[in-house]
Design an enzyme around this catalytic site. Structure first.
Site, mmCIF file in Angstrom:
data_model
loop_
_atom_site.group_PDB
_atom_site.id
_atom_site.type_symbol
_atom_site.label_atom_id
_atom_site.label_comp_id
_atom_site.label_asym_id
_atom_site.label_seq_id
_atom_site.Cartn_x
_atom_site.Cartn_y
_atom_site.Cartn_z
ATOM 1 N N SER A 164 0.512 -0.631 0.029
ATOM 2 C CA SER A 164 0.302 0.146 0.005
ATOM 3 C C SER A 164 1.332 0.834 -0.309
ATOM 4 O O SER A 164 2.214 1.758 -0.594
ATOM 5 C CB SER A 164 -0.746 -0.136 1.105
ATOM 6 O OG SER A 164 -1.958 1.190 0.992
ATOM 7 N N GLU A 258 -10.512 -5.007 -5.772
ATOM 8 C CA GLU A 258 -9.871 -3.972 -4.910
ATOM 9 C C GLU A 258 -9.675 -2.396 -6.013
ATOM 10 O O GLU A 258 -9.207 -2.846 -6.950
ATOM 11 C CB GLU A 258 -8.716 -3.851 -3.887
ATOM 12 C CG GLU A 258 -7.396 -3.767 -4.735
ATOM 13 C CD GLU A 258 -5.999 -4.330 -3.403
ATOM 14 O OE1 GLU A 258 -6.342 -3.162 -3.205
ATOM 15 O OE2 GLU A 258 -5.583 -5.011 -3.110
ATOM 16 N N HIS A 284 -7.691 -5.700 0.831
ATOM 17 C CA HIS A 284 -6.511 -4.992 0.369
ATOM 18 C C HIS A 284 -5.720 -5.201 1.582
ATOM 19 O O HIS A 284 -5.896 -5.823 2.529
ATOM 20 C CB HIS A 284 -6.828 -3.406 0.654
ATOM 21 C CG HIS A 284 -5.387 -2.652 0.860
ATOM 22 N ND1 HIS A 284 -4.725 -2.846 -0.581
ATOM 23 C CD2 HIS A 284 -5.088 -2.031 1.613
ATOM 24 C CE1 HIS A 284 -3.851 -1.372 -0.165
ATOM 25 N NE2 HIS A 284 -3.785 -1.185 1.210
#
Length: 312
Positions: A164, A258, A284
């Protein structure tokens, strides 16, 4: 990426889209992401409070591999040595995620320990400054400083990974190494990386109907506290706005539905040597449940095998 490489990458992506059988454990943690974690991200406006909650809950959803040694350094970083890996083995630099506002080396210790074990490396997980207390470029500066310190110590990372926000930082560190003619890693591993912070980020999350974890209000909040009043089109902030050529071979994992799967697909086209590995029906960064769920362990094993083959 060359046409033949793109064709192969597309075939690999298609294979990843084949429906997988999720276990009851996988489904339980998926439900937790959808109904508990997503609600917390939507309703709790304070990033420091969310940070404290995440620090308490993340270790409950993961388990370290047996025999792994985890040592906290004076600077807050973690040094992780899996069982059976030599203390002087090459280094994996891992940058944790959390929207540049939450997360820590401790919240990601199990994920990194399993990944390091899977690729036969020792790992360093640096602590970097978080927003809103420390907006951009603090996190990027700290990530680059961690890389530079390893280079100066004579142990340049052979692989750089991140999830991320940490995936965004991993790309930025790799570009730094390339542009400064520093020792470049042999491989990158990106877990649902943030690669584009420009435009209406929250709208992209709202349009992702299969986004399980992240509500549209979360990226809007990140934008406000991490990048207040800044040009988010800048290549210094959004990797996809810059030059991503001549980077190491890269494996990108993401959940099929996602919102950040869009960034992953665009990175496939922007990079010279990238492979996209999509997993259906998962939230995620499901890999955070390493040691607890089969889906997390399978994804980490696949990433570890990729890294091991590239750094050998």
């Amino acid at each position: 990426m060359a046409p033949d490489s793109k064709d192969q990458a597309n075939r690999n992506t298609a294979k990843g889209l084949i429906a997988m059988q999720l276990t009851l454990t996988d489904r339980f943690w998926r439900a937790m992401a959808r109904y508990v974690d997503r609600t917390a991200l939507r309703l709790i406006p304070s990033q420091p409070i969310l940070r404290k909650l995440f620090s308490m809950t993340a270790p409950l959803g993961a388990a370290l591999p047996k025999g792994a040694s985890v040592t906290k350094q004076a600077d807050g970083s973690l040094h992780i040595l899996p069982a059976g890996v030599a203390p002087d083995a090459p280094v994996l630099l891992y940058l944790h995620g959390g929207g540049f506002t939450i997360g820590s080396p401790q919240t990601h210790a199990a994920l990194v320990a399993h990944l390091a074990a899977a690729c036969g490396l020792r790992a360093v997980v640096p602590k970097y400054r978080l927003a809103p207390e420390h907006p951009f470029p603090a996190a990027k500066q700290d990530a680059i400083a961690a890389f530079d310190a390893l280079v100066q110590a004579g142990t340049p990372p052979v692989a750089i990974c991140g999830d991320s926000a940490g995936g965004c930082l991993a790309l930025q560190v790799a570009c730094h190494a390339r542009d400064r003619n520093a020792p470049t890693p042999k491989a990158l591993g990106l877990l649902a990386p943030i690669a584009d912070l420009s435009g209406e980020v929250e709208a992209r999350f709202a349009e992702a109907e299969d986004e399980i974890l992240i509500p549209p209000s979360w990226p809007e909040r990140i934008k406000d506290v991490y990048l207040p009043g800044m040009d988010r089109d800048s290549a210094a902030i959004s990797p996809l706005s810059g030059d991503l050529s001549n980077l190491p071979p890269t494996l990108i994992q993401a959940a099929t539905g996602e919102a950040l799967a869009q960034d992953a697909k665009r990175l496939l086209d922007a990079m010279d040597d990238a492979t996209l590995d999509l997993w259906p029906g998962l939230p995620h960064v499901w890999q955070l449940h390493a040691g607890r769920t089969p889906a997390a362990d399978a994804a980490i094993a696949k990433m570890g095998a990729f890294l091991a083959a590239k750094v050998a």
